[in-house]
Design an enzyme around this catalytic site. Structure first.
Site, PDB file in Angstrom:
ATOM      1  CB  THR A  79     -27.896  -8.727   9.634  1.00 21.64           C
ATOM      2  OG1 THR A  79     -28.587  -9.440  10.647  1.00 21.64           O
ATOM      3  CG2 THR A  79     -28.856  -8.319   8.524  1.00 21.64           C
ATOM      4  CG  ASN A 106      -0.276  -0.440   2.483  1.00 20.97           C
ATOM      5  OD1 ASN A 106       0.192  -1.572   2.581  1.00 20.97           O
ATOM      6  ND2 ASN A 106      -0.219   0.446   3.457  1.00 20.97           N
ATOM      7  CB  CYS A 110       1.652  10.678  13.142  1.00 19.44           C
ATOM      8  SG  CYS A 110       2.178  12.007  14.174  1.00 19.44           S
ATOM      9  CB  ALA A 152     -16.014  -2.110  -1.274  1.00 16.55           C
TER      10      ALA A 152
END
Ligand code: PLP
Length: 394
Positions: free
Chosen positions: A238, A152, A326, A201
């Site tokens: 759910t 990332n 940080c 997502a």
């Protein structure tokens, strides 16, 4: 002043088509996907077609192997803790890498405190996992290998196929965190031979708070959430139907646009680096020059601090991100750059630019124009900077 958003690895705006697909599931189609009445059945149908859309993004992949979660972090925790719990009787050794996202590293630390042994494999100067060292780290009691697909911070793409092959040969489960890779570059679950893969997502123009874990049928993984019989008893709770519908749509769009968008973003990303490198001395690109996500550029600006650069960029309407985290007031250099052998003082001055759908060449040119005077100003104030020795190019 147009805002220039260069922080797409942090999150992305929800695509209008994604939002449009989601809205009915907050309003008229609000059913619970476990209910037997027609509202429930409609929600179930929507959920299953979204499952097929997500599977399609990482095809070949069976939709039944997709388990929806609340985010990429949950998917990573599910994979690591689920495999550890399920296979604890077989062995207690897990291998991961030094450059994983904190969702993996902190889950590993939790397991370490609970009787599991961890090996953190190093990376080379480009941030690529050393597969030979990984192979040597395998023991009789190794139950799981977890290595990310693409990093990332630097965008560096890992040799996941090689690691998957190794894991398969040794009968070890293999998990990959593909949160940054899926939707940006081709990710083929069954072809690579991974057992588990984390997805999220909000990195691909879908909503926040929804993710998935691909779990191959061969993988023995214990549930991480306990409760009802949702997701075929693999993840209780759910289902977030609207979020899942949005995730499905985002995957469909990412798949359709991937080839064109990755070519477009590669050109813009390289234009940004060339512009920065031409305008300034003492800059360093972190990450592999080629094996890298098309949208990600990580740059160290020597003699300055990343946070100061970010604040100054923000004043100019440009959003980027620091390569360093940080922590409680003290500036800790990025663990990823540290693992790559980047000196702490150089790592402190790193900035991650991550491009996305809203960016155009004119945005990049504005960033190229704004960055050098900011760096020059900060260097002039820096005690690390030897006045007159280092300066702007040209
Ligand atoms: N893994 C990687 C590689 C990431 O970049 C991120 C988010 O930045 C995550 C996991 C966590 O995903 P989420 O924000 O959906 O929890």
């Amino acid at each position: 002043m147009k805002r220039i958003y260069l922080d797409h690895n942090a999150t992305t705006p929800v695509h209008p088509d994604v939002l449009k697909a989601m809205l009915p599931y907050y309003k008229e189609e609000f059913g619970n996907a476990s209910s037997l009445h027609s509202l429930g059945r409609k929600a179930r149908q929507a959920l299953e077609s979204a499952r097929a859309q997500v599977a399609c993004l990482i095809a070949p992949c069976e939709p039944a192997d997709i388990v929806f979660t609340s985010c990429g972090t949950e998917s990573d925790n599910f994979a690591l803790k689920g495999a550890a719990y399920a296979l604890g009787d077989k062995g207690r050794h897990i291998i991961t890498t030094q450059i994983e996202h904190l969702a993996v590293l902190n889950a590993c630390q939790f397991l370490e405190k609970n009787g599991y042994e961890l090996t953190y494999v190093p990376v080379d100067e480009y941030g690529i996992v050393d597969v030979k060292t990984l192979e040597k780290a395998i023991r009789k009691d190794t139950i799981l290998i977890s290595a990310m697909f693409a990093n990332n911070e630097t965008g560096t793409i890992q040799p996941v196929e090689e690691i998957a092959r190794l894991a398969r040969e040794r009968g070890i489960l293999f998990h990959t965190d593909a949160v940054q890779a899926a939707g940006k570059i081709p990710v083929r679950a069954e072809e690579i031979g991974v057992d588990m893969m984390s997805l999220s997502a909000h990195k691909i123009y879908g909503p926040k708070g929804i993710g998935a874990l691909y779990v191959n049928k061969r993988a023995r993984v214990a549930p991480y959430m306990h409760g009802g019989h949702h997701e075929k008893n693999r993840r209780a709770g759910t289902e977030n139907v609207a979020g899942i519908v949005g995730f499905g749509k985002a995957c469909e769009l990412a798949r359709a646009n991937m080839e064109k968008e990755s070519t477009r973003l590669t050109v813009l990303r390289d234009r940004l680096w060339e512009g920065i490198n031409k305008g300034l001395k003492d800059v360093k690109m972190n990450g592999h020059p080629v094996k890298r996500l098309p949208n990600t550029l990580n740059v160290s600006f020597k003699y300055v601090e990343g946070e100061s650069i970010l604040l100054n960029l923000d004043l100019k309407g440009i959003a980027a991100s620091s390569g360093s985290a940080c922590t409680s007031g003290s500036l800790e250099p990025s663990h990823v750059l540290k693992a790559m052998g980047v000196e702490a003082s150089v790592a402190q001055g790193s900035v991650r630019f991550s491009l996305g759908s809203g960016n155009e060449a004119s945005d990049i040119d504005r960033a190229i124009k704004e960055i050098p005077p900011i760096i020059k100003k900060l260097r002039d104030m820096s005690p690390l900077y030897d006045a007159g020795k280092y300066n702007l190019r040209g």
